[in-house]
Design an enzyme around this catalytic site. Structure first.
Site, PDB file in Angstrom:
ATOM      1  N   ARG A 203     -14.054 -18.765  26.387  1.00 35.75           N
ATOM      2  CA  ARG A 203     -15.420 -18.311  26.074  1.00 35.75           C
ATOM      3  C   ARG A 203     -16.488 -19.117  26.804  1.00 35.75           C
ATOM      4  NH1 ARG A 203     -19.142 -16.678  24.781  1.00 35.75           N
ATOM      5  NH2 ARG A 203     -19.782 -16.343  22.626  1.00 35.75           N
TER       6      ARG A 203
ATOM      7  N   ASP B  98     -13.743  -5.396  19.547  1.00 29.70           N
ATOM      8  CA  ASP B  98     -14.707  -5.370  18.442  1.00 29.70           C
ATOM      9  C   ASP B  98     -14.826  -3.948  17.928  1.00 29.70           C
ATOM     10  OD1 ASP B  98     -16.712  -7.450  17.193  1.00 29.70           O
ATOM     11  OD2 ASP B  98     -17.669  -5.488  17.145  1.00 29.70           O
TER      12      ASP B  98
ATOM     13  N   ARG C 225     -11.980 -18.155  17.202  1.00 32.66           N
ATOM     14  CA  ARG C 225     -13.125 -19.042  17.438  1.00 32.66           C
ATOM     15  C   ARG C 225     -12.914 -20.485  17.002  1.00 32.66           C
ATOM     16  NH1 ARG C 225     -19.084 -16.845  16.407  1.00 32.66           N
ATOM     17  NH2 ARG C 225     -18.194 -15.918  14.552  1.00 32.66           N
TER      18      ARG C 225
ATOM     19  N   ARG D 188     -11.349 -10.905  11.920  1.00 31.26           N
ATOM     20  CA  ARG D 188     -12.380 -11.122  12.939  1.00 31.26           C
ATOM     21  C   ARG D 188     -12.563 -12.593  13.308  1.00 31.26           C
ATOM     22  NH1 ARG D 188     -17.805 -12.182  11.871  1.00 31.26           N
ATOM     23  NH2 ARG D 188     -17.751 -11.440   9.746  1.00 31.26           N
TER      24      ARG D 188
ATOM     25  N   TYR E 228     -23.930  -0.062  10.884  1.00 34.16           N
ATOM     26  CA  TYR E 228     -24.449  -0.814  12.036  1.00 34.16           C
ATOM     27  C   TYR E 228     -25.353   0.050  12.908  1.00 34.16           C
ATOM     28  CZ  TYR E 228     -21.806  -5.130  11.524  1.00 34.16           C
ATOM     29  OH  TYR E 228     -21.338  -6.332  11.079  1.00 34.16           O
TER      30      TYR E 228
HETATM   31  O1  CP3 Z   1      -9.653 -11.321  14.594  1.00 33.73           O
HETATM   32  C1  CP3 Z   1      -9.957 -11.167  15.768  1.00 33.73           C
HETATM   33  O2  CP3 Z   1     -10.453 -12.047  16.480  1.00 33.73           O
HETATM   34  C2  CP3 Z   1      -9.634  -9.836  16.390  1.00 33.73           C
HETATM   35  C3  CP3 Z   1     -10.741  -9.225  17.064  1.00 33.73           C
HETATM   36  C4  CP3 Z   1     -11.939  -8.783  16.240  1.00 33.73           C
HETATM   37  C5  CP3 Z   1     -13.277  -9.148  16.540  1.00 33.73           C
HETATM   38  N1  CP3 Z   1     -14.101  -8.393  15.759  1.00 33.73           N
HETATM   39  C6  CP3 Z   1     -13.670 -10.131  17.548  1.00 33.73           C
HETATM   40  C7  CP3 Z   1     -14.990 -10.798  17.441  1.00 33.73           C
HETATM   41  C8  CP3 Z   1     -11.970  -7.879  15.179  1.00 33.73           C
HETATM   42  C9  CP3 Z   1     -10.830  -7.272  14.408  1.00 33.73           C
HETATM   43  C10 CP3 Z   1     -13.367  -7.633  14.888  1.00 33.73           C
HETATM   44  C11 CP3 Z   1     -13.821  -6.665  13.875  1.00 33.73           C
HETATM   45  C12 CP3 Z   1     -15.236  -6.676  13.457  1.00 33.73           C
HETATM   46  N2  CP3 Z   1     -16.337  -6.849  14.262  1.00 33.73           N
HETATM   47  C13 CP3 Z   1     -15.683  -6.387  12.147  1.00 33.73           C
HETATM   48  C14 CP3 Z   1     -14.792  -6.000  10.983  1.00 33.73           C
HETATM   49  C15 CP3 Z   1     -14.184  -7.157  10.297  1.00 33.73           C
HETATM   50  C16 CP3 Z   1     -15.144  -7.994   9.511  1.00 33.73           C
HETATM   51  O3  CP3 Z   1     -15.310  -9.128   9.914  1.00 33.73           O
HETATM   52  O4  CP3 Z   1     -15.702  -7.544   8.508  1.00 33.73           O
HETATM   53  C17 CP3 Z   1     -17.093  -6.477  12.161  1.00 33.73           C
HETATM   54  C18 CP3 Z   1     -18.008  -6.285  10.969  1.00 33.73           C
HETATM   55  C19 CP3 Z   1     -17.503  -6.754  13.501  1.00 33.73           C
HETATM   56  C20 CP3 Z   1     -18.883  -6.896  14.057  1.00 33.73           C
HETATM   57  C21 CP3 Z   1     -19.091  -8.258  14.541  1.00 33.73           C
HETATM   58  N3  CP3 Z   1     -18.653  -8.712  15.780  1.00 33.73           N
HETATM   59  C22 CP3 Z   1     -19.658  -9.380  13.864  1.00 33.73           C
HETATM   60  C23 CP3 Z   1     -20.263  -9.325  12.486  1.00 33.73           C
HETATM   61  C24 CP3 Z   1     -19.549 -10.509  14.714  1.00 33.73           C
HETATM   62  C25 CP3 Z   1     -19.875 -11.944  14.411  1.00 33.73           C
HETATM   63  C26 CP3 Z   1     -21.140 -12.424  14.962  1.00 33.73           C
HETATM   64  C27 CP3 Z   1     -21.237 -13.937  14.754  1.00 33.73           C
HETATM   65  O5  CP3 Z   1     -21.560 -14.592  15.743  1.00 33.73           O
HETATM   66  O6  CP3 Z   1     -20.943 -14.429  13.654  1.00 33.73           O
HETATM   67  C28 CP3 Z   1     -18.929 -10.064  15.895  1.00 33.73           C
HETATM   68  C29 CP3 Z   1     -18.607 -10.905  17.070  1.00 33.73           C
HETATM   69  C30 CP3 Z   1     -17.173 -11.177  17.252  1.00 33.73           C
HETATM   70  N4  CP3 Z   1     -16.187 -10.226  17.144  1.00 33.73           N
HETATM   71  C31 CP3 Z   1     -16.614 -12.415  17.631  1.00 33.73           C
HETATM   72  C32 CP3 Z   1     -15.240 -12.168  17.771  1.00 33.73           C
HETATM   73  C33 CP3 Z   1     -14.188 -13.135  18.259  1.00 33.73           C
HETATM   74  C34 CP3 Z   1     -17.340 -13.696  17.922  1.00 33.73           C
HETATM   75  C35 CP3 Z   1     -17.660 -13.711  19.375  1.00 33.73           C
HETATM   76  C36 CP3 Z   1     -17.885 -15.090  19.934  1.00 33.73           C
HETATM   77  O7  CP3 Z   1     -18.989 -15.592  19.764  1.00 33.73           O
HETATM   78  O8  CP3 Z   1     -16.957 -15.629  20.567  1.00 33.73           O
END
Ligand code: CP3
Length: 317
Positions: A15, A51, A6, A2, A128
């Site tokens: 972004r 996501d 960034r 994930r 969630y």
């Molecule tokens: O690795 C990658 O970038 C591939 C794409 C990807 C994202 N989310 C993009 C994302 C993948 C594989 C995920 C999976 C995901 N999303 C999980 C499982 C993996 C893990 O980390 O345990 C979970 C729990 C989520 C839910 C989620 N989405 C969270 C907890 C967050 C973070 C919020 C934060 O600001 O810290 C997101 C947002 C997210 N998903 C971002 C990205 C690139 C950040 C978005 C941004 O601000 O640009």
């Protein structure tokens, strides 16, 4: 992992123009940021930019991502009525933007590296959906689990059915592997993990028309024990840094490949530290029947790019 992009200035530039939801809902932009880490840093595979929470959204839940706060469902599921209102999503309609992003990414990568699709595990998505966001105590979902287990089972069944259709659609659209993220399974006791998480992830895997597409099962901690996880039907177990890979190999008797498991915080130090920590993990996997080097969880946005480069060259050497 994930948030792969960034830490990259090229991702931040995209972004700066669109918010996160618009980014993953616009296939051309999603394909662009999916390809960036491969093109800039020479990773051996690409992971689709999307996501895990698109599934609850497609089942009818309003989803918000606010800057710095992470994902939120403002109307979480709190009872049978809420759960009854969810619908089974038509993937080709409601999540067509994901399938289109897969097709565009495949064109752009032109066979250079494989593309990994993904989804959340049934348990992690249910968490969630019931908590409404991240949580410390998981009191809402655990109260449902202890107080109304049948209701939670019905939610998990519905989510699993949606995920079977979703991953099958991703496979038809052309992903070369799929990864299932069970990010929140580690909050469960082993017996509960087996009943409420592993059982549904195994059903999800059994429902896939794989055509040779391997399945990677990511979790934090050890769930209900590595032996049982290795019998889930997955080809690869993706582990975090709390588990020693040499010990894991012995327990699973090399029946599945392993992925992992560098602590992402090791990438906040220097390139030398990142490199030494990487080599330490690789040494544990010499002669193994399969190892995909990876982090044990998501990379942090403030990670220096040169430290990522140090890890990649250590692995390639
Ligand atoms: O690795 C990658 O970038 C591939 C794409 C990807 C994202 N989310 C993009 C994302 C993948 C594989 C995920 C999976 C995901 N999303 C999980 C499982 C993996 C893990 O980390 O345990 C979970 C729990 C989520 C839910 C989620 N989405 C969270 C907890 C967050 C973070 C919020 C934060 O600001 O810290 C997101 C947002 C997210 N998903 C971002 C990205 C690139 C950040 C978005 C941004 O601000 O640009």
């Amino acid at each position: 992992m994930r948030q792969a992009g960034r830490y990259l200035p090229a991702y931040q530039a995209v972004r700066a123009k669109v918010d996160f939801q618009e980014l993953y809902k616009t296939p051309a932009l999603a394909a662009e940021v999916t390809a960036q880490p491969v093109e800039i840093l020479s990773f051996d595979a690409a992971i689709l930019f999307s996501d895990i929470l698109v599934i609850p959204e497609a089942m009818g839940m309003k989803l918000e991502f606010s800057e710095g706060k992470g994902p939120r469902f403002p109307q979480p599921l709190r009872g049978a009525d809420d759960i009854g209102r969810l619908h089974h999503p038509k993937i080709e309609v409601e999540l067509d933007f994901v399938l289109e992003a897969i097709r565009l990414t495949r064109q752009r990568l032109a066979g250079a590296v494989p593309l990994i699709g993904f989804c959340g595990s049934p348990w992690t998505l249910a968490t969630y959906m019931v908590e409404g966001g991240g949580s410390k105590e998981f009191a809402n979902i655990k109260s449902l689990m202890f107080g109304q287990p049948q209701l939670l089972h019905s939610l998990l069944e519905n989510v699993t059915a949606a995920l079977v259709d979703y991953l099958n659609a991703q496979i038809r659209a052309g992903v070369h592997a799929v990864q299932i993220f069970d990010s929140w399974g580690y909050v469960l006791a082993p017996d509960d993990y087996e009943e409420f998480s592993l059982r549904y992830t195994s059903r999800l895997i059994a429902g896939l028309k794989r055509n040779g597409v391997p399945v990677i099962y990511f979790l934090r901690g050890r769930g209900c024990g590595l032996k049982k996880l290795a019998a889930s039907g997955a080809d690869v177990l993706s582990l975090d840094w709390t588990i020693d890979l040499a010990e894991a190999r012995q327990q699973i008797e090399d029946r599945v490949a392993l992925q992992g498991n560098l602590d992402p915080i090791a990438l906040l130090a220097t390139p030398e530290v990142a490199r030494a920590q990487t080599k330490k993990i690789l040494a544990k996997m010499v002669g193994a029947s399969g190892h995909i080097f990876n982090l044990g969880h998501g990379i942090l946005p403030n990670t220096p790019v040169e430290n990522v480069q140090a890890v990649i060259s250590a692995v390639k050497e």
